[in-house]
Design a protein around this motif. Structure first.
Motif, PDB file in Angstrom:
ATOM      1  N   LYS A  43       0.972  -0.712   0.058  1.00 31.50           N
ATOM      2  CA  LYS A  43      -0.175   0.047   0.114  1.00 31.50           C
ATOM      3  C   LYS A  43       0.972   1.008   0.087  1.00 31.50           C
ATOM      4  O   LYS A  43       0.551   3.025  -0.482  1.00 31.50           O
ATOM      5  N   SER A  44       1.773   1.034   0.820  1.00 28.86           N
ATOM      6  CA  SER A  44       2.520   2.424   0.689  1.00 28.86           C
ATOM      7  C   SER A  44       3.229   2.380  -0.605  1.00 28.86           C
ATOM      8  O   SER A  44       3.953   4.059  -1.083  1.00 28.86           O
ATOM      9  N   ALA A  47       0.796   4.365  -2.534  1.00 27.74           N
ATOM     10  CA  ALA A  47       0.348   5.427  -1.789  1.00 27.74           C
ATOM     11  C   ALA A  47       1.492   7.230  -1.861  1.00 27.74           C
ATOM     12  O   ALA A  47       1.564   7.633  -2.171  1.00 27.74           O
ATOM     13  N   ASP A  48       3.029   6.538  -1.453  1.00 25.34           N
ATOM     14  CA  ASP A  48       4.481   7.560  -1.370  1.00 25.34           C
ATOM     15  C   ASP A  48       4.298   7.103  -3.420  1.00 25.34           C
ATOM     16  O   ASP A  48       4.949   9.050  -2.734  1.00 25.34           O
ATOM     17  N   TYR A  51       1.368   7.225  -6.429  1.00 27.62           N
ATOM     18  CA  TYR A  51       0.298   7.727  -6.468  1.00 27.62           C
ATOM     19  C   TYR A  51       1.084   9.370  -5.487  1.00 27.62           C
ATOM     20  O   TYR A  51       0.123   9.942  -5.038  1.00 27.62           O
ATOM     21  N   GLY A  52       1.834   9.404  -5.439  1.00 24.50           N
ATOM     22  CA  GLY A  52       2.316  10.681  -4.145  1.00 24.50           C
ATOM     23  C   GLY A  52       1.852  12.486  -5.110  1.00 24.50           C
ATOM     24  O   GLY A  52       1.882  12.821  -4.636  1.00 24.50           O
ATOM     25  N   LYS A  55      -1.000  13.329  -3.845  1.00 21.62           N
ATOM     26  CA  LYS A  55      -1.268  13.241  -2.421  1.00 21.62           C
ATOM     27  C   LYS A  55      -1.729  14.593  -2.089  1.00 21.62           C
ATOM     28  O   LYS A  55      -2.102  15.797  -2.085  1.00 21.62           O
ATOM     29  N   TYR A  60      -7.629  11.467  -3.356  1.00 18.84           N
ATOM     30  CA  TYR A  60      -6.762  10.207  -2.808  1.00 18.84           C
ATOM     31  C   TYR A  60      -6.635   8.733  -2.420  1.00 18.84           C
ATOM     32  O   TYR A  60      -6.174   7.810  -1.907  1.00 18.84           O
ATOM     33  N   ASP A  61      -7.722   9.413  -1.110  1.00 18.62           N
ATOM     34  CA  ASP A  61      -7.119   8.213   0.120  1.00 18.62           C
ATOM     35  C   ASP A  61      -8.294   7.410  -0.388  1.00 18.62           C
ATOM     36  O   ASP A  61      -8.424   6.203  -0.940  1.00 18.62           O
ATOM     37  N   ILE A  64      -6.406   4.986  -3.393  1.00 15.87           N
ATOM     38  CA  ILE A  64      -5.022   4.562  -2.689  1.00 15.87           C
ATOM     39  C   ILE A  64      -5.819   2.950  -2.106  1.00 15.87           C
ATOM     40  O   ILE A  64      -5.320   1.853  -2.140  1.00 15.87           O
ATOM     41  N   ASN A  65      -7.329   3.614  -1.326  1.00 18.11           N
ATOM     42  CA  ASN A  65      -7.428   2.276  -0.729  1.00 18.11           C
ATOM     43  C   ASN A  65      -8.265   1.544  -1.413  1.00 18.11           C
ATOM     44  O   ASN A  65      -8.375   0.065  -2.045  1.00 18.11           O
ATOM     45  N   SER A  68      -5.605  -1.097  -3.532  1.00 17.37           N
ATOM     46  CA  SER A  68      -4.966  -1.893  -2.802  1.00 17.37           C
ATOM     47  C   SER A  68      -5.724  -3.076  -2.385  1.00 17.37           C
ATOM     48  O   SER A  68      -5.163  -3.960  -2.127  1.00 17.37           O
TER      49      SER A  68
END
Ligand code: ADP
Ligand code: MG
Length: 216
Positions: A43-44, A47-48, A51-52, A55, A60-61, A64-65, A68
């Motif tokens: 996931k990181s 996220a980082d 798709y950084g 952010k 965004y949230d 990422i959710n 994953s």
């Protein structure tokens, strides 16, 4: 030669037929397939790193959710102006706004649950290919186009539900005709009809879909 990254997103993995058809259209462009593989990144990493750049944005949230939930099909394609060609084939970001002849317009689930990721410019393509190359292992002996065709063959005749059904539910939810929980039940029923994923693995997915729809 220009290289780019393409990912079959979790809705395209679960909705086997749609993901396979999308991949088949992309292969139809005649690009060289430098890599094809199925993997579930941390996931990181999504996220980082991947798709950084998004952010802090309102989607965004949820993005990422959603990304994953399942493993992804990861493709590195190479060809002249390949990024532009694949992006044209993909259509606009939001499924309902994408041309019906495009991948997202025809096979995308609904709104931002749009089946396939593709690098969106030459610069992004370079960054994404470098990033994902650090995560995967490319075997120079392997025929990745063959691997991709085998995936298509396996799933292109799978039981399918037209995206129109998902979009009707999506519209009813947006218009307040049905509740979030009801939409989620209906989405899960549809997903289970067109997948070989176990219920346990995908039962949380409908809420990520409704949350995307309700982002506005
Ligand atoms: P694209 O994937 O077309 O390059 P972006 O890079 O702008 O689009 O956004 C990344 C992803 O975030 C989209 O593919 C989509 O899944 C999601 N997204 C973007 N904008 C929205 C939105 N307005 N509502 C819901 N989801 C969105
Ligand atoms: Mg983008």
């Amino acid at each position: 030669m220009e290289e780019m990254l393409i990912l079959i997103k979790p809705d395209g993995m679960v909705r086997r037929y749609s993901g396979a058809r999308a991949l088949k259209s992309i292969l139809g462009l005649g690009a060289e397939i430098k890599f094809f593989g199925i993997n579930k990144p941390d996931k990181s990493f999504l996220a980082d790193k991947h798709y950084g750049e998004h952010k802090g944005k309102f989607f965004y949230d949820n993005l990422i959710n959603f990304m994953s939930y399942t493993e992804l099909a990861i493709i590195i394609a190479s060809g002249e102006n390949i990024t532009e060609k694949v992006r044209n084939l993909l259509g606009k970001t939001m499924c309902e706004k994408a041309d019906i002849s495009s991948i997202r317009g025809r096979y995308g689930t609904t709104k931002g649950i749009n089946l396939v990721h593709a690098s969106d410019s030459k610069e992004t393509a370079e960054r994404e290919v470098n990033l994902w190359r650090s995560m995967i292992k490319i075997d120079p002996e392997k025929d990745y186009a063959y691997e991709a065709r085998a995936y298509i063959k396996k799933y292109e005749n799978f039981q399918m539900i037209d995206s129109v059904r998902y979009r009707e539910i999506s519209q009813d939810l947006t218009e307040g005709k049905i509740k979030k929980e009801d939409a989620e039940k209906l989405f899960l029923e549809l997903l289970l009809k067109e997948t070989d994923f176990e219920m346990e693995k995908i039962k949380g997915m409908p809420s990520a879909i409704t949350e995307n729809i309700l982002l506005g």
